[in-house]
Design a protein around this motif. Structure first.
Motif, PDB file in Angstrom:
ATOM      1  N   GLU A 295     -58.755 -42.018  30.976  1.00  6.19           N
ATOM      2  CA  GLU A 295     -57.703 -43.198  30.911  1.00  6.19           C
ATOM      3  C   GLU A 295     -56.393 -42.653  30.798  1.00  6.19           C
ATOM      4  O   GLU A 295     -56.204 -41.428  30.518  1.00  6.19           O
ATOM      5  N   TRP A 296     -55.452 -43.635  31.143  1.00  5.45           N
ATOM      6  CA  TRP A 296     -53.987 -43.092  30.907  1.00  5.45           C
ATOM      7  C   TRP A 296     -53.723 -42.965  29.253  1.00  5.45           C
ATOM      8  O   TRP A 296     -54.199 -43.729  28.527  1.00  5.45           O
ATOM      9  N   TYR A 297     -53.151 -41.955  28.701  1.00 10.61           N
ATOM     10  CA  TYR A 297     -52.924 -41.691  27.487  1.00 10.61           C
ATOM     11  C   TYR A 297     -51.633 -41.056  27.023  1.00 10.61           C
ATOM     12  O   TYR A 297     -51.102 -40.386  27.932  1.00 10.61           O
ATOM     13  N   ASP A 298     -51.211 -40.985  25.699  1.00  6.39           N
ATOM     14  CA  ASP A 298     -50.132 -40.259  25.591  1.00  6.39           C
ATOM     15  C   ASP A 298     -50.383 -38.935  24.712  1.00  6.39           C
ATOM     16  O   ASP A 298     -51.024 -39.202  23.630  1.00  6.39           O
ATOM     17  N   PRO A 299     -50.292 -37.746  25.217  1.00  6.75           N
ATOM     18  CA  PRO A 299     -50.672 -36.662  24.492  1.00  6.75           C
ATOM     19  C   PRO A 299     -49.963 -36.346  23.304  1.00  6.75           C
ATOM     20  O   PRO A 299     -50.275 -35.371  22.443  1.00  6.75           O
ATOM     21  N   ASN A 300     -48.521 -37.097  23.355  1.00  5.24           N
ATOM     22  CA  ASN A 300     -47.886 -36.866  22.284  1.00  5.24           C
ATOM     23  C   ASN A 300     -47.735 -37.946  21.011  1.00  5.24           C
ATOM     24  O   ASN A 300     -47.025 -37.878  20.335  1.00  5.24           O
ATOM     25  N   GLY A 301     -48.770 -38.825  21.550  1.00  6.04           N
ATOM     26  CA  GLY A 301     -48.968 -39.906  20.710  1.00  6.04           C
ATOM     27  C   GLY A 301     -50.261 -39.895  19.660  1.00  6.04           C
ATOM     28  O   GLY A 301     -50.715 -40.878  19.162  1.00  6.04           O
ATOM     29  N   ASP A 302     -50.760 -38.786  19.525  1.00  4.27           N
ATOM     30  CA  ASP A 302     -52.110 -38.665  18.685  1.00  4.27           C
ATOM     31  C   ASP A 302     -51.928 -37.172  17.767  1.00  4.27           C
ATOM     32  O   ASP A 302     -51.728 -36.254  18.420  1.00  4.27           O
ATOM     33  N   SER A 303     -51.777 -37.482  16.497  1.00  5.72           N
ATOM     34  CA  SER A 303     -51.590 -36.459  15.697  1.00  5.72           C
ATOM     35  C   SER A 303     -52.612 -35.237  15.785  1.00  5.72           C
ATOM     36  O   SER A 303     -52.553 -34.002  15.715  1.00  5.72           O
ATOM     37  N   ASP A 304     -53.859 -35.491  16.121  1.00  7.78           N
ATOM     38  CA  ASP A 304     -54.926 -34.679  16.451  1.00  7.78           C
ATOM     39  C   ASP A 304     -54.737 -33.854  17.404  1.00  7.78           C
ATOM     40  O   ASP A 304     -54.759 -32.525  17.406  1.00  7.78           O
ATOM     41  N   LEU A 305     -54.461 -34.324  18.726  1.00  5.64           N
ATOM     42  CA  LEU A 305     -53.905 -33.500  19.732  1.00  5.64           C
ATOM     43  C   LEU A 305     -52.841 -32.622  19.583  1.00  5.64           C
ATOM     44  O   LEU A 305     -52.820 -31.459  20.035  1.00  5.64           O
ATOM     45  N   ILE A 306     -51.709 -33.140  18.894  1.00  7.53           N
ATOM     46  CA  ILE A 306     -50.593 -32.326  18.641  1.00  7.53           C
ATOM     47  C   ILE A 306     -51.044 -31.116  18.013  1.00  7.53           C
ATOM     48  O   ILE A 306     -50.709 -29.997  18.273  1.00  7.53           O
ATOM     49  N   ALA A 307     -51.797 -31.235  16.819  1.00  9.27           N
ATOM     50  CA  ALA A 307     -52.226 -30.284  15.950  1.00  9.27           C
ATOM     51  C   ALA A 307     -53.158 -29.217  16.621  1.00  9.27           C
ATOM     52  O   ALA A 307     -52.924 -28.109  16.733  1.00  9.27           O
ATOM     53  N   GLU A 308     -53.899 -29.599  17.511  1.00  7.85           N
ATOM     54  CA  GLU A 308     -54.853 -28.797  18.150  1.00  7.85           C
ATOM     55  C   GLU A 308     -53.914 -28.033  19.326  1.00  7.85           C
ATOM     56  O   GLU A 308     -54.447 -26.879  19.456  1.00  7.85           O
ATOM     57  N   ARG A 309     -53.082 -28.596  20.101  1.00 10.50           N
ATOM     58  CA  ARG A 309     -51.906 -27.919  20.835  1.00 10.50           C
ATOM     59  C   ARG A 309     -51.549 -26.835  19.997  1.00 10.50           C
ATOM     60  O   ARG A 309     -51.247 -25.687  20.680  1.00 10.50           O
ATOM     61  N   GLU A 310     -50.905 -27.215  19.044  1.00 11.06           N
ATOM     62  CA  GLU A 310     -50.241 -26.226  18.346  1.00 11.06           C
ATOM     63  C   GLU A 310     -51.095 -25.134  17.893  1.00 11.06           C
ATOM     64  O   GLU A 310     -50.689 -23.642  17.853  1.00 11.06           O
ATOM     65  N   LYS A 311     -52.342 -25.312  17.320  1.00 10.61           N
ATOM     66  CA  LYS A 311     -53.167 -24.296  16.965  1.00 10.61           C
ATOM     67  C   LYS A 311     -53.692 -23.402  18.068  1.00 10.61           C
ATOM     68  O   LYS A 311     -53.332 -22.177  18.165  1.00 10.61           O
ATOM     69  N   ALA A 312     -53.664 -24.160  19.191  1.00 15.53           N
ATOM     70  CA  ALA A 312     -54.113 -23.129  20.498  1.00 15.53           C
ATOM     71  C   ALA A 312     -52.680 -22.252  21.003  1.00 15.53           C
ATOM     72  O   ALA A 312     -52.928 -21.388  21.080  1.00 15.53           O
ATOM     73  N   MET A 313     -51.543 -22.660  20.596  1.00 21.11           N
ATOM     74  CA  MET A 313     -50.467 -22.089  21.012  1.00 21.11           C
ATOM     75  C   MET A 313     -50.369 -20.943  20.263  1.00 21.11           C
ATOM     76  O   MET A 313     -50.037 -19.756  20.565  1.00 21.11           O
ATOM     77  N   GLU A 314     -50.423 -21.076  18.789  1.00 21.84           N
ATOM     78  CA  GLU A 314     -50.497 -19.870  17.893  1.00 21.84           C
ATOM     79  C   GLU A 314     -51.568 -18.794  18.035  1.00 21.84           C
ATOM     80  O   GLU A 314     -51.344 -17.666  18.073  1.00 21.84           O
ATOM     81  N   LEU A 315     -52.761 -19.467  18.472  1.00 21.20           N
ATOM     82  CA  LEU A 315     -54.040 -18.382  18.912  1.00 21.20           C
ATOM     83  C   LEU A 315     -53.749 -17.745  20.166  1.00 21.20           C
ATOM     84  O   LEU A 315     -53.932 -16.264  19.952  1.00 21.20           O
ATOM     85  N   CYS A 316     -53.211 -18.385  20.998  1.00 18.73           N
ATOM     86  CA  CYS A 316     -52.855 -17.742  22.437  1.00 18.73           C
ATOM     87  C   CYS A 316     -51.749 -16.485  22.109  1.00 18.73           C
ATOM     88  O   CYS A 316     -51.785 -15.438  22.581  1.00 18.73           O
ATOM     89  N   GLN A 317     -50.822 -16.982  21.259  1.00 18.63           N
ATOM     90  CA  GLN A 317     -49.613 -15.765  21.127  1.00 18.63           C
ATOM     91  C   GLN A 317     -50.085 -14.427  20.168  1.00 18.63           C
ATOM     92  O   GLN A 317     -50.126 -13.604  20.509  1.00 18.63           O
ATOM     93  N   ASP A 318     -51.261 -14.827  19.198  1.00 18.90           N
ATOM     94  CA  ASP A 318     -51.836 -13.667  18.511  1.00 18.90           C
ATOM     95  C   ASP A 318     -52.752 -13.123  19.085  1.00 18.90           C
ATOM     96  O   ASP A 318     -52.605 -11.838  19.057  1.00 18.90           O
ATOM     97  N   ILE A 319     -53.589 -13.687  20.011  1.00 14.08           N
ATOM     98  CA  ILE A 319     -54.356 -12.874  21.188  1.00 14.08           C
ATOM     99  C   ILE A 319     -53.730 -11.917  21.995  1.00 14.08           C
ATOM    100  O   ILE A 319     -53.998 -10.846  22.040  1.00 14.08           O
ATOM    101  N   ASN A 320     -52.536 -12.576  22.595  1.00 14.70           N
ATOM    102  CA  ASN A 320     -51.627 -11.943  23.814  1.00 14.70           C
ATOM    103  C   ASN A 320     -50.976 -10.570  22.793  1.00 14.70           C
ATOM    104  O   ASN A 320     -50.352  -9.878  23.817  1.00 14.70           O
ATOM    105  N   LEU A 321     -50.761 -10.688  21.756  1.00 16.99           N
ATOM    106  CA  LEU A 321     -49.940  -9.587  20.964  1.00 16.99           C
ATOM    107  C   LEU A 321     -50.908  -8.609  20.740  1.00 16.99           C
ATOM    108  O   LEU A 321     -50.640  -7.343  20.158  1.00 16.99           O
ATOM    109  N   LEU A 322     -52.282  -8.602  20.610  1.00 22.38           N
ATOM    110  CA  LEU A 322     -53.023  -7.428  20.219  1.00 22.38           C
ATOM    111  C   LEU A 322     -53.656  -6.954  21.532  1.00 22.38           C
ATOM    112  O   LEU A 322     -53.995  -7.330  22.205  1.00 22.38           O
ATOM    113  N   HIS A 323     -54.043  -5.433  20.972  1.00 21.87           N
ATOM    114  CA  HIS A 323     -54.651  -4.439  22.184  1.00 21.87           C
ATOM    115  C   HIS A 323     -55.998  -5.086  22.227  1.00 21.87           C
ATOM    116  O   HIS A 323     -56.748  -5.816  21.530  1.00 21.87           O
TER     117      HIS A 323
END
Length: 193
Positions: free
Chosen positions: A12-40
């Motif tokens: 269904e149509w939804y607001d990805p910025n209108g759900d605190s769980d989705l926002i927190a999950e995206r922020e966590k993924a962004m941090e993990l991607c950055q951590d992964i991409n900086l490591l050998h």
């Protein structure tokens, strides 16, 4: 009351910025991607971070840096799959990658679509449709897969293709938009037994 996250996975149509769980999950993924991409690639912390980003990752999966995902949680990666440099998994809707797949560099899998009307688009609402890549699929470099697409088992998608419709099993498909070129047959085998 249905949450924005529940609406998302119901297509269904939804607001990805209108759900605190989705926002927190995206922020966590962004941090993990950055951590992964900086490591050998051989750093043991990298594997821990990859498993946290992609908890549905199978055995013997190789993912090269950099890797990007909106959530990671909503992607499934099958055993023996290889994901080359700079892949992006926009997994607002689920992304399922089968076993023994080859994902070329710069591939993007995009589950989200936005409103066509510009005023509605400003609200940020979207829908997210699942992407399914069945076992033994090979995506060439720079392949783009759009929302709701399934690519059948054993198929090959040529480099720079834009896949906007389902592709059947055991075919070679190329182009923008991607179209079936031909079936893969026994005459394509290199090794004889």
């Amino acid at each position: 009351m249905t949450s924005e996250k529940e609406k998302s996975f119901a297509g269904e149509w939804y607001d990805p910025n209108g759900d605190s769980d989705l926002i927190a999950e995206r922020e966590k993924a962004m941090e993990l991607c950055q951590d992964i991409n900086l490591l050998h690639i051989k750093n043991p912390k990298r594997d821990k971070f990859l498993t946290e980003l992609f908890p549905r990752k199978g055995d013997n999966v190789v993912i090269l840096n950099p890797i990007w995902a909106d959530y990671g949680l909503y992607s499934t990666i099958g055993d023996g799959t290889f994901i080359n440099h700079n892949a992006f998994l926009m997994d607002g809707g689920t992304i399922t990658i089968g076993k023994n797949c080859l994902i070329g560099p710069n591939c993007g899998m995009y589950t989200a679509t936005h409103a066509l009307d510009p005023i509605e688009r400003r609200t940020g609402i979207e829908t997210a449709l699942p992407i399914v890549i069945e076992d033994d699929v090979w995506l060439g470099g720079d392949v783009t897969i759009l929302p709701g697409v399934t690519i059948g088992k054993g198929s090959i998608i040529g480099a720079k293709s834009l896949v906007n419709k389902d592709i059947p099993a055991n075919v070679i498909a190329v182009g923008n938009p991607c179209k079936v070129l031909r079936e893969i047959t026994d005459s394509d085998k290199i090794l004889t037994t």
